[in-house]
Design a protein around this motif. Structure first.
Motif, PDB file in Angstrom:
ATOM      1  N   ASP A 238      28.080   4.905  25.761  1.00 42.75           N
ATOM      2  CA  ASP A 238      27.865   5.028  24.451  1.00 42.75           C
ATOM      3  C   ASP A 238      29.429   5.252  23.970  1.00 42.75           C
ATOM      4  O   ASP A 238      29.673   6.520  23.632  1.00 42.75           O
ATOM      5  CB  ASP A 238      26.944   6.228  24.140  1.00 42.75           C
ATOM      6  CG  ASP A 238      26.528   6.242  22.768  1.00 42.75           C
ATOM      7  OD1 ASP A 238      27.463   5.724  21.719  1.00 42.75           O
ATOM      8  OD2 ASP A 238      25.789   6.908  22.173  1.00 42.75           O
TER       9      ASP A 238
ATOM     10  N   GLU B 211      15.996   2.148  28.695  1.00 41.49           N
ATOM     11  CA  GLU B 211      17.188   0.942  28.909  1.00 41.49           C
ATOM     12  C   GLU B 211      16.899   0.088  27.656  1.00 41.49           C
ATOM     13  O   GLU B 211      16.076  -0.655  27.676  1.00 41.49           O
ATOM     14  CB  GLU B 211      17.346   0.144  30.139  1.00 41.49           C
ATOM     15  CG  GLU B 211      18.709  -0.661  30.166  1.00 41.49           C
ATOM     16  CD  GLU B 211      19.086  -0.967  31.567  1.00 41.49           C
ATOM     17  OE1 GLU B 211      19.609  -2.097  31.125  1.00 41.49           O
ATOM     18  OE2 GLU B 211      18.699  -0.530  32.311  1.00 41.49           O
TER      19      GLU B 211
ATOM     20  N   THR C 222      18.631  11.498  30.997  1.00 42.75           N
ATOM     21  CA  THR C 222      18.471  10.345  30.239  1.00 42.75           C
ATOM     22  C   THR C 222      19.116   9.306  31.237  1.00 42.75           C
ATOM     23  O   THR C 222      18.470   7.912  31.196  1.00 42.75           O
ATOM     24  CB  THR C 222      19.297  10.282  29.154  1.00 42.75           C
ATOM     25  OG1 THR C 222      18.801  11.338  28.060  1.00 42.75           O
ATOM     26  CG2 THR C 222      19.318   8.892  28.321  1.00 42.75           C
ATOM     27  N   LEU C 223      20.274   9.479  32.081  1.00 42.41           N
ATOM     28  CA  LEU C 223      20.819   8.489  32.835  1.00 42.41           C
ATOM     29  C   LEU C 223      19.794   8.256  34.053  1.00 42.41           C
ATOM     30  O   LEU C 223      19.545   7.157  34.494  1.00 42.41           O
ATOM     31  CB  LEU C 223      22.099   9.038  33.405  1.00 42.41           C
ATOM     32  CG  LEU C 223      23.017   9.170  32.471  1.00 42.41           C
ATOM     33  CD1 LEU C 223      24.328   9.671  33.108  1.00 42.41           C
ATOM     34  CD2 LEU C 223      23.485   7.922  32.090  1.00 42.41           C
TER      35      LEU C 223
ATOM     36  N   LYS D 132      19.168  -2.830  25.301  1.00 39.37           N
ATOM     37  CA  LYS D 132      20.138  -3.719  25.091  1.00 39.37           C
ATOM     38  C   LYS D 132      21.436  -3.396  26.125  1.00 39.37           C
ATOM     39  O   LYS D 132      22.712  -3.038  25.601  1.00 39.37           O
ATOM     40  CB  LYS D 132      20.840  -3.517  23.622  1.00 39.37           C
ATOM     41  CG  LYS D 132      19.576  -3.833  22.484  1.00 39.37           C
ATOM     42  CD  LYS D 132      20.376  -3.779  21.009  1.00 39.37           C
ATOM     43  CE  LYS D 132      19.301  -4.348  20.143  1.00 39.37           C
ATOM     44  NZ  LYS D 132      19.767  -4.220  18.793  1.00 39.37           N
ATOM     45  N   GLY D 133      21.040  -3.158  27.432  1.00 41.70           N
ATOM     46  CA  GLY D 133      21.985  -2.565  28.252  1.00 41.70           C
ATOM     47  C   GLY D 133      22.612  -1.259  28.299  1.00 41.70           C
ATOM     48  O   GLY D 133      23.263  -0.906  29.244  1.00 41.70           O
ATOM     49  N   ALA D 134      21.865  -0.305  27.456  1.00 45.49           N
ATOM     50  CA  ALA D 134      22.510   1.012  27.268  1.00 45.49           C
ATOM     51  C   ALA D 134      21.232   1.782  27.790  1.00 45.49           C
ATOM     52  O   ALA D 134      20.082   1.628  27.258  1.00 45.49           O
ATOM     53  CB  ALA D 134      23.011   1.300  25.960  1.00 45.49           C
ATOM     54  N   ARG D 135      21.723   3.158  28.216  1.00 47.56           N
ATOM     55  CA  ARG D 135      20.643   4.135  28.475  1.00 47.56           C
ATOM     56  C   ARG D 135      20.952   5.299  27.902  1.00 47.56           C
ATOM     57  O   ARG D 135      21.458   6.203  28.313  1.00 47.56           O
ATOM     58  CB  ARG D 135      20.436   4.080  30.310  1.00 47.56           C
ATOM     59  CG  ARG D 135      19.219   4.730  30.329  1.00 47.56           C
ATOM     60  CD  ARG D 135      19.258   5.106  32.057  1.00 47.56           C
ATOM     61  NE  ARG D 135      19.021   3.752  32.944  1.00 47.56           N
ATOM     62  CZ  ARG D 135      18.035   3.226  33.069  1.00 47.56           C
ATOM     63  NH1 ARG D 135      16.950   3.688  32.745  1.00 47.56           N
ATOM     64  NH2 ARG D 135      17.955   1.984  33.782  1.00 47.56           N
ATOM     65  N   ARG D 136      20.456   5.473  26.472  1.00 49.78           N
ATOM     66  CA  ARG D 136      20.792   6.250  25.664  1.00 49.78           C
ATOM     67  C   ARG D 136      20.068   7.347  25.249  1.00 49.78           C
ATOM     68  O   ARG D 136      19.820   8.439  24.344  1.00 49.78           O
ATOM     69  CB  ARG D 136      21.643   5.734  24.454  1.00 49.78           C
ATOM     70  CG  ARG D 136      22.617   5.176  24.949  1.00 49.78           C
ATOM     71  CD  ARG D 136      23.489   4.385  23.601  1.00 49.78           C
ATOM     72  NE  ARG D 136      24.311   3.511  23.859  1.00 49.78           N
ATOM     73  CZ  ARG D 136      24.956   2.631  23.045  1.00 49.78           C
ATOM     74  NH1 ARG D 136      24.580   2.500  21.847  1.00 49.78           N
ATOM     75  NH2 ARG D 136      25.758   1.468  23.504  1.00 49.78           N
TER      76      ARG D 136
ATOM     77  N   GLN E  26      26.460   5.918  30.000  1.00 53.97           N
ATOM     78  CA  GLN E  26      25.114   5.343  29.310  1.00 53.97           C
ATOM     79  C   GLN E  26      25.313   3.732  28.942  1.00 53.97           C
ATOM     80  O   GLN E  26      24.254   3.230  29.372  1.00 53.97           O
ATOM     81  CB  GLN E  26      24.979   6.046  28.180  1.00 53.97           C
ATOM     82  CG  GLN E  26      24.235   7.583  28.459  1.00 53.97           C
ATOM     83  CD  GLN E  26      24.070   8.299  27.179  1.00 53.97           C
ATOM     84  OE1 GLN E  26      24.451   7.868  25.858  1.00 53.97           O
ATOM     85  NE2 GLN E  26      23.586   9.603  27.257  1.00 53.97           N
TER      86      GLN E  26
END
Length: 380
Positions: free
Chosen positions: A172, A108, A102-103, A110-114, A170
């Motif tokens: 999170d 991506e 995932t990383l 909203k600025g997160a890679r989850r 991420q």
């Protein structure tokens, strides 16, 4: 179906399962899943239409994921504690690989890679690793209790450190806090010294302070929670304000199915704010029913194993029950603006794609660990 299909004298796998599984918890889970489907019909059509996906796009996908979730829950509930531990090792290792993937290549948002796209389905690997991590920590701490020379606490710290490191990358923070809370709760049940608990609590406060000062999105959300005037109400707090209006409009009995307004204006009405849809259309009554269902499942599971001689079963069950209840609390409290907003689904109620399957696995483990042998109080 013959009258002896579920007779107490039936020694088949299914017959034995029926008389040893906690049928009250199973029933509550099935009722909750049914309410999730109902609220999917209520909340998701306007969201799908805004995205030009077809009126029942999210409803269909929700139902499609409910089926394997129920099958996973029933299938895993047939397992023994030894098989549950083996399953946890497999899921934990798979989850770590998916978190790394995932990383490297996740979407991506909203600025997160989850999230990781797999076969057209958005997959959040952290949802699957939660129950596996809890079972493994319970296993390590139980072995430490059985053999004081076994480095159970150290191994649990290593398991925790690997997961937390990947989650913070991420980032999170919400999932990190749930996993940390579960781990600390299991350590408390295992009987670690109060001094250690105090040090862990202090470390947690320092960590939250660091998140506030070094993670901009955390800073923004906490500032907006403490001072609503610090953000733009048309953007930053729009969904929260609409959510509170929905609860006010719903009152005690609700405006009626299909009569809600929030789902027409809030992008996440079918996911993070489905509780507001329930409050507006079905009123305080359904909201209280949902709260009672979550509380019943958590408390009932804990009461089933509280006197059990197996520390592993006690800690694993407690950890999963805490995760389940805490996730529900975070979702409800965010919708009611009791805590800073956190994008977290309500178990089995929100549209969440793969999270339904992960919850099916988690609740399957819970049902497996709380089974009792016929004619005794011994846990299988």
């Amino acid at each position: 179906m013959s009258p002896t299909t579920f007779s107490r004298r039936n020694n088949s796998v299914l017959g034995s399962w029926w008389w040893t599984v906690d049928r009250w918890t199973l029933g509550a889970l099935l009722v909750m899943i049914g309410l999730g489907v109902l609220l999917s019909f209520a909340a998701s059509p306007p969201v799908a239409e805004r995205l030009n996906l077809g009126t029942f796009f999210f409803v269909k996908r929700h139902i499609i994921m409910v089926i394997p979730a129920i099958l996973a829950m029933i299938g895993i509930s047939l397992l023994t504690p030894k098989q549950i531990r083996r399953l946890a090792v497999f899921v934990y290792l798979l989850g770590i690989m998916l978190l790394i993937l995932t990383l490297l290549s996740g979407a991506e948002i909203k600025g997160a890679r989850r999230w990781l796209m797999v076969g057209g389905i958005s997959l959040q690997a952290s949802e699957f690793i939660k129950p596996a991590f809890t079972v493994l920590v319970a296993w390590m701490l139980a072995e430490k209790y059985r053999d004081p020379q076994f480095p159970g606490v150290l191994m649990s710290i290593l398991l925790l450190g690997l997961v937390i490191s990947l989650l913070l990358l991420q980032p999170d923070l919400g999932m990190t806090l749930i996993i940390l809370t579960t781990w600390i709760s299991q350590l408390f049940i295992a009987g670690i010294p109060l001094l250690w608990m105090g040090l862990l609590g202090g470390a947690g406060v320092v960590g939250l302070g660091g998140a506030y000062f070094f993670l901009p999105h955390v800073t923004r959300r906490i500032d907006q929670f403490l001072d609503p005037n610090s953000g733009d109400p048309r953007h930053d707090l729009y969904q929260v304000h609409k959510s509170l209006e929905a609860f006010q409009n719903g009152g005690f009995f609700g405006k009626g199915p299909g009569e809600g307004i929030i789902k027409k204006n809030v992008p996440d009405a079918h996911a993070d704010f489905v509780f507001a849809v329930a409050g507006e259309e079905f009123g305080l009554i359904l909201c209280l029913i949902l709260v009672c269902l979550f509380a019943f499942i958590a408390v009932r599971s804990l009461s089933r194993v509280m006197q059990d001689s197996s520390l592993f079963i006690l800690m694993a069950t407690a950890g999963i029950a805490i995760q389940f209840g805490l996730q529900a609390f975070v979702n409800m409290a965010s919708a009611l603006h009791l805590i800073p907003t956190k994008g977290m689904t309500m178990p089995f109620i929100s549209y969440g794609g793969s999270s339904l399957l992960a919850l099916g696995i988690s609740m399957g483990i819970l049902l497996a660990l709380t089974r009792r042998r016929h004619g005794s109080m011994e846990i299988l």
